[in-house]
Write a protein that holds these residues in place. Structure first.
Motif, short mmCIF file in Angstrom:
data_model
loop_
_atom_site.label_atom_id
_atom_site.label_comp_id
_atom_site.label_asym_id
_atom_site.label_seq_id
_atom_site.Cartn_x
_atom_site.Cartn_y
_atom_site.Cartn_z
N VAL A 116 44.31 47.08 45.73
CA VAL A 116 43.84 46.38 44.54
C VAL A 116 43.61 47.38 43.39
O VAL A 116 44.04 47.16 42.26
CB VAL A 116 42.53 45.62 44.86
CG1 VAL A 116 41.89 45.07 43.60
CG2 VAL A 116 42.81 44.51 45.85
N ARG A 117 42.95 48.48 43.70
CA ARG A 117 42.66 49.46 42.65
C ARG A 117 43.91 50.18 42.20
O ARG A 117 44.07 50.46 41.02
CB ARG A 117 41.63 50.47 43.14
CG ARG A 117 40.28 49.82 43.30
CD ARG A 117 39.20 50.84 43.55
NE ARG A 117 37.94 50.13 43.61
CZ ARG A 117 36.86 50.56 44.24
NH1 ARG A 117 36.89 51.73 44.86
NH2 ARG A 117 35.76 49.85 44.24
N ALA A 120 45.69 48.14 39.71
CA ALA A 120 45.11 48.03 38.39
C ALA A 120 45.14 49.38 37.66
O ALA A 120 44.97 49.44 36.46
CB ALA A 120 43.68 47.53 38.50
N SER A 121 45.35 50.44 38.39
CA SER A 121 45.37 51.76 37.75
C SER A 121 46.70 51.97 37.04
O SER A 121 47.51 51.07 36.94
CB SER A 121 45.18 52.84 38.82
OG SER A 121 46.39 52.98 39.53
N ARG A 127 51.34 49.09 41.10
CA ARG A 127 51.18 47.76 40.50
C ARG A 127 52.29 46.82 40.99
O ARG A 127 52.05 45.65 41.27
CB ARG A 127 51.19 47.87 38.97
CG ARG A 127 50.80 46.59 38.29
CD ARG A 127 49.97 46.83 37.02
NE ARG A 127 50.67 47.53 35.98
CZ ARG A 127 50.28 48.68 35.46
NH1 ARG A 127 49.20 49.29 35.89
NH2 ARG A 127 50.97 49.25 34.51
N GLU A 131 51.82 43.36 42.87
CA GLU A 131 52.31 42.11 42.27
C GLU A 131 53.30 41.41 43.19
O GLU A 131 53.33 40.19 43.27
CB GLU A 131 52.95 42.38 40.89
CG GLU A 131 51.94 42.61 39.78
CD GLU A 131 51.16 41.34 39.37
OE1 GLU A 131 51.71 40.24 39.48
OE2 GLU A 131 49.99 41.46 38.96
N LEU A 134 51.27 39.72 45.84
CA LEU A 134 50.60 38.56 45.26
C LEU A 134 51.59 37.42 45.03
O LEU A 134 51.27 36.25 45.31
CB LEU A 134 49.97 38.99 43.92
CG LEU A 134 48.92 38.08 43.34
CD1 LEU A 134 47.76 37.91 44.30
CD2 LEU A 134 48.42 38.66 42.01
N ARG A 162 47.77 31.87 40.50
CA ARG A 162 47.47 33.30 40.41
C ARG A 162 45.99 33.53 40.12
O ARG A 162 45.38 34.45 40.65
CB ARG A 162 48.31 33.96 39.29
CG ARG A 162 49.79 34.05 39.60
CD ARG A 162 50.01 34.94 40.80
NE ARG A 162 51.43 35.09 41.06
CZ ARG A 162 52.16 36.13 40.66
NH1 ARG A 162 51.60 37.11 39.98
NH2 ARG A 162 53.45 36.18 40.92
N GLY A 163 45.44 32.69 39.26
CA GLY A 163 44.01 32.80 38.95
C GLY A 163 43.17 32.55 40.19
O GLY A 163 42.18 33.25 40.45
N ALA A 166 43.26 35.57 42.29
CA ALA A 166 42.38 36.62 41.73
C ALA A 166 40.92 36.31 42.09
O ALA A 166 40.15 37.21 42.43
CB ALA A 166 42.55 36.71 40.22
N MET A 167 40.56 35.03 42.01
CA MET A 167 39.20 34.63 42.36
C MET A 167 38.95 34.87 43.85
O MET A 167 37.91 35.44 44.22
CB MET A 167 38.99 33.16 42.03
CG MET A 167 37.61 32.66 42.39
SD MET A 167 37.35 30.95 41.87
CE MET A 167 38.49 30.12 42.96
N ASP A 170 38.47 38.54 44.48
CA ASP A 170 37.18 39.00 43.96
C ASP A 170 36.03 38.54 44.85
O ASP A 170 35.16 39.33 45.22
CB ASP A 170 37.00 38.45 42.54
CG ASP A 170 35.75 38.98 41.87
OD1 ASP A 170 35.84 40.05 41.26
OD2 ASP A 170 34.68 38.35 41.99
N VAL A 171 36.06 37.27 45.21
CA VAL A 171 34.96 36.68 45.98
C VAL A 171 34.90 37.31 47.38
O VAL A 171 33.82 37.68 47.87
CB VAL A 171 35.14 35.14 46.06
CG1 VAL A 171 34.32 34.53 47.17
CG2 VAL A 171 34.80 34.51 44.72
N ARG A 174 33.70 41.00 47.14
CA ARG A 174 32.26 41.08 46.86
C ARG A 174 31.43 40.65 48.07
O ARG A 174 30.39 41.21 48.36
CB ARG A 174 31.89 40.20 45.65
CG ARG A 174 32.29 40.80 44.33
CD ARG A 174 31.76 40.00 43.13
NE ARG A 174 32.49 40.40 41.95
CZ ARG A 174 32.16 41.44 41.18
NH1 ARG A 174 31.11 42.17 41.49
NH2 ARG A 174 32.87 41.76 40.12
#
Lengths: 207, 207
Positions: A116-117, A120-121, A127, A131, A134, A162-163, A166-167, A170-171, A174
């Motif tokens: 993931v990182r 985004a880097s 990336r 992608e 994903l 895609r959103g 992403a959620m 993230d969820v 976390r």
């Protein structure tokens, strides 16, 4: 393959170069469970595999290529482990897939965070790997399904899928870092039920 | 301040160091609309501001400090520009806030991407700036609201609020990069309506 303890020396299995490479990549991904990709050195892999650095360089070229190969391998494992079952209604199959995703993140936390990182880097190749993974994960939703699809195939729905991914990412990340107050069952329900809930907000397909 | 063309030399406004620093940070954020933070050099800022590199180093120490100061400034601008109005029902206020967020991303695309990517990269301070901004943006939802809250304050709801923000970020950035087939109105509706839709999936608060 064999589980009988024996004093007779077992002849070492002769692997093809592809098999040997796969074995090393499996090991690389296992090592990522508890360390980031930047902490995964050729030295460490060589030590764990019991082979020479030179042989590893033979298989993977340089450190950058090695890291990319491990990340691709990890992404492929993620895609295959989260493949939904063939049978069942769409929501059940999504739930099985989401549960497998949670298990994957649970078992491969540091490595997944690296994916993931890394994505985004600044690294364009990292990336791309992310992608592609994903796309593979979300494109499944739009394959023709005899049981019906959870979401129509429109530009807005592709954006929402895609959103949603992403959620979910993230969820789950976390929750893995701070699980207090939310059970695994509640997490699975939230992530699974959110896709059809979001699909209901889509504008009706125009054609 | 003044728009009348004149031959009389206008005395240069004397700014306090804080005002000058703020002016330079505003300029830095404006320059981020079309370039990433890594492309924003002290040289470029000095040239655009018409002052010496030495004076800039006086204000910002070194390049790393300069980048962090610009990112903090951009994050503060994002937080203030997306502040929901005081009046109106919660869903209306959320919609105004989301619309301002879309406008912000639209106007500050490259810089915002830098904030997001910087956060996900290895830099701990960039991650901290991003997480602080995200906390500020999502904590708003949990402030006591005389008109009622869109979402209860439970661990699961906090997780969902962050997940919703991750989805909103992903969807708006993808839409900005490829807006075909989804109108701005549809985007606003999807992002705004998704929060109450997700809130409905939450387990009832137990106490």
């Amino acid at each position: 393959m064999c589980c009988v303890s024996t004093d007779t020396p077992v002849p070492r299995t002769r692997l093809s170069p592809e098999q040997r490479r796969a074995q090393l990549l499996d090991l690389g991904v296992r090592l990522l469970a508890t360390r980031s990709i930047d902490e995964l050195s050729i030295d460490l892999l060589a030590e764990e595999a019991g082979i020479s650095r030179g042989l590893l360089y033979h298989y993977f070229g340089n450190k950058q290529d090695f890291h990319e190969a491990v990340m691709r391998w990890a992404a492929a494992a993620l895609i295959s482990q989260t493949a939904p079952p063939v049978e069942g209604d769409p929501e059940h199959r999504l739930r099985v897939s989401v549960a497998a995703y949670v298990d994957y993140v649970d078992a491969n936390y540091e490595g997944y965070l690296s994916l993931v990182r890394g994505a985004a880097s600044g690294s364009a190749s990292m990336r791309e790997i992310y992608e592609e993974a994903l796309s593979a994960l979300t494109d499944r939703m739009f394959e023709e399904d005899p049981h019906g699809n959870l979401i129509p195939d429109t530009p807005a729905a592709r954006l929402v899928a895609r959103g949603w991914a992403a959620m979910a990412e993230d969820v789950v990340l976390r929750w893995k870092a701070r699980p207090e107050g939310v059970s695994r069952e509640e997490l699975l329900h939230l992530v699974t039920a959110s896709l059809p809930a979001l699909a209901q907000l889509l504008p009706p397909p125009t054609e």
